[in-house]
Design an enzyme around this catalytic site. Structure first.
Site, PDB file in Angstrom:
ATOM      1  N   ASN A 175     -75.206  56.834  10.095  1.00 50.78           N
ATOM      2  CA  ASN A 175     -75.330  55.333   9.716  1.00 50.78           C
ATOM      3  C   ASN A 175     -75.973  54.884   8.693  1.00 50.78           C
ATOM      4  O   ASN A 175     -77.129  55.344   8.424  1.00 50.78           O
ATOM      5  CB  ASN A 175     -75.855  54.712  11.247  1.00 50.78           C
ATOM      6  CG  ASN A 175     -75.823  53.245  10.967  1.00 50.78           C
ATOM      7  OD1 ASN A 175     -74.463  52.676  11.230  1.00 50.78           O
ATOM      8  ND2 ASN A 175     -76.618  52.720  10.690  1.00 50.78           N
ATOM      9  N   ASP A 290     -86.488  33.767   4.755  1.00 48.48           N
ATOM     10  CA  ASP A 290     -85.156  34.423   5.173  1.00 48.48           C
ATOM     11  C   ASP A 290     -84.020  33.464   4.463  1.00 48.48           C
ATOM     12  O   ASP A 290     -83.973  32.445   4.042  1.00 48.48           O
ATOM     13  CB  ASP A 290     -85.102  34.607   6.623  1.00 48.48           C
ATOM     14  CG  ASP A 290     -84.184  35.992   6.866  1.00 48.48           C
ATOM     15  OD1 ASP A 290     -83.376  36.061   6.328  1.00 48.48           O
ATOM     16  OD2 ASP A 290     -84.967  36.791   7.388  1.00 48.48           O
TER      17      ASP A 290
END
Length: 497
Positions: A175, A290
């Site tokens: 992954n 963020d």
């Protein structure tokens, strides 16, 4: 798809420089706050990628704003412009649910797609550029990398573009995921992955299968753009990100086995961090500014211990910042929007367009236009958007309009909402659904509600009233006025005849 050819990040930077899409900054600039300020101003002006050749206190250059325009995202995906990304979406839709050829002519039409699949397997190398220099043990010092501090109240320097490579105990393929990593020591980072993300799932499965054993992790910095973008694209679960990168690039992705574990990393990466996560070792992460435009709350995540750093000669550190849109993730969202449309249309052919406004943090609000065919159709599409692709499980608002509305024009969308909606009848509220961990507006972390707005014309069964008929101009009159418009000279200083 006619791919723009490049082999690695350095090839891509050369391509950008030739097209005026890269600016070299020779003036000393501090990775602490200053690079963010410069990159933010540049991105908002639609400017070039930035290579800071002399970051203060470091000998390693910093690359920022690489994907700061949709055009550069398209170039990274092997395409000339954003509109061509629909072809990438069509390829992904085909790979997600391939259809066998219906006959010889159909086979001929699908031949380019089948040929592209030949580029899917990885090419394993014994030696690789990313292992030209190797540091291990006590010599490992992450402080030698010019890791940026992006915002004044950030807890510490933060790795933002790390391509994290993991493998679960029961999985053949690896992954790849982009997870931010907070620097907390010369050889330690905090791995901030949410519990539903691929890397976190691999780790959970490892802990269950191998209690007490260290979980191998590697992080590639400065991989080629196709591999980076493959990690943020809605690749089918049966397709590896490396394979998809090969499709984008038109050549097999070259990988090499790590020095200290069996994970395979991009052979051309600028820097690779190898190490492990000790089961049970966590640390408080954040706060950080963020993509929402706010500082997120502090929470605990696993600690990544780095045992080896391998890198290229004269390595480049690839970084970015996240903040209130527009930022680089928002630009990526604009470009990837074009990839999503064909994938959704494959499942829901009635969808005409799908738009994720960047000011909605790229995924929290979606506008969908459809060819409505029956009563309740808009609600079916809402449920489909929320459930079909995991990328939209955090989308809080879905607005569905008819195909006479331009999904990308707020004037059109607001007109449809205010003229075709009754708030009580046409609003769908769904409670206790998955919500982004960073969404502090939800009552519980990770759990909140969703709203669907049916701004379509109502069909029999949805209303008992006679529905309004939209005003349409007489085409003959329009054509006549077109013919005499210049003669009227309304917007000229001169007088009409």
């Amino acid at each position: 798809m006619d791919a723009m050819k490049y082999n690695d990040l350095r090839d891509f930077l050369t391509l950008l420089e030739q097209q005026g899409e890269l600016k070299r900054i020779t003036l000393p600039v501090d990775p602490h706050l200053e690079i963010t300020e410069i990159a933010d101003r540049t991105l908002r002006a639609g400017g070039p990628a930035l290579l800071f050749e002399n970051p203060k206190g470091y000998s390693m250059p910093v690359l920022c704003n690489l994907f700061g325009t949709p055009k550069r995202v398209a170039m990274g995906m092997g395409q000339e412009d954003v509109s061509a990304l629909r072809e990438v979406g069509k390829l992904l839709a085909f790979l997600k649910e391939p259809e066998p050829p219906k006959g010889f002519r159909d086979l001929f039409d699908k031949l380019p797609q089948f040929k592209q699949v030949l580029n899917m397997p990885t090419k394993r190398l014994r030696g690789a550029p990313c292992q030209q220099k190797i540091v291990s043990g006590d010599d490992v010092d992450l402080n030698r990398i010019p890791i940026m501090t992006c915002w004044p109240e950030d807890a510490a320097p933060l790795i933002t573009w790390g391509l994290t490579v993991t493998r679960g105990p029961h999985k053949e393929r690896q992954n790849l995921g982009i997870y931010r990593q907070q620097l907390i020591g010369k050889n330690k980072l905090i791995m901030r992955w949410l519990s539903h993300r691929g890397g976190a799932l691999d780790y959970q499965e490892w802990c269950a299968a191998h209690p007490g054993e260290r979980f191998p992790v590697s992080v590639a910095l400065g991989a080629d753009p196709a591999t980076i973008l493959g990690a943020v694209t809605p690749v089918p679960d049966t397709l590896s990100e490396y394979a998809f990168a090969g499709l984008l690039r038109g050549t097999k992705t070259e990988v090499v086995k790590c020095i200290s574990n069996d994970l395979e990393v991009p052979a051309s990466a600028e820097i690779v961090l190898e190490g492990y996560i000790e089961q049970g070792e966590t640390a408080p992460e954040g706060p950080y500014g963020d993509h929402t435009g706010y500082y997120n709350e502090v929470d605990s995540f696993p600690v990544f211990t780095v045992t080896h750093i391998t890198q290229r000669e004269d390595a480049i550190y690839h970084s970015t910042y996240t903040g209130r849109p527009p930022d680089e993730p928002a630009v990526l969202g604009v470009a990837l929007n074009e990839v999503f449309v064909p994938i959704l249309q494959k499942q829901f052919p009635e969808i005409v367009d799908f738009y994720l406004p960047p000011e909605g943090c790229s995924y929290r609000l979606a506008v969908v236009t459809i060819k409505k065919q029956y009563a309740g159709h808009a609600k079916r599409v809402m449920m489909g958007v929320w459930s079909f692709l995991r990328q939209f499980m955090y989308t809080k608002f879905v607005i569905v309009c008819d195909d006479d509305v331009n999904a990308r024009d707020w004037n059109d969308v607001i007109w449809a909402i205010t003229t075709r909606m009754d708030p009580a009848r046409d609003t769908v509220l769904v409670e206790n659904t998955p919500i982004d961990y960073l969404d502090f507006a939800s009552p519980v972390s990770g759990l909140g509600s969703k709203m669907g707005l049916d701004a379509t014309n109502k069909w029999p069964g949805e209303t008992q009233r006679e529905w309004g008929r939209p005003i349409k101009k007489d085409p003959d009159v329009v054509a006549h006025i077109d013919a005499i418009w210049d003669e009227l000279a309304i917007f000229n200083n001169g007088k009409s005849a």
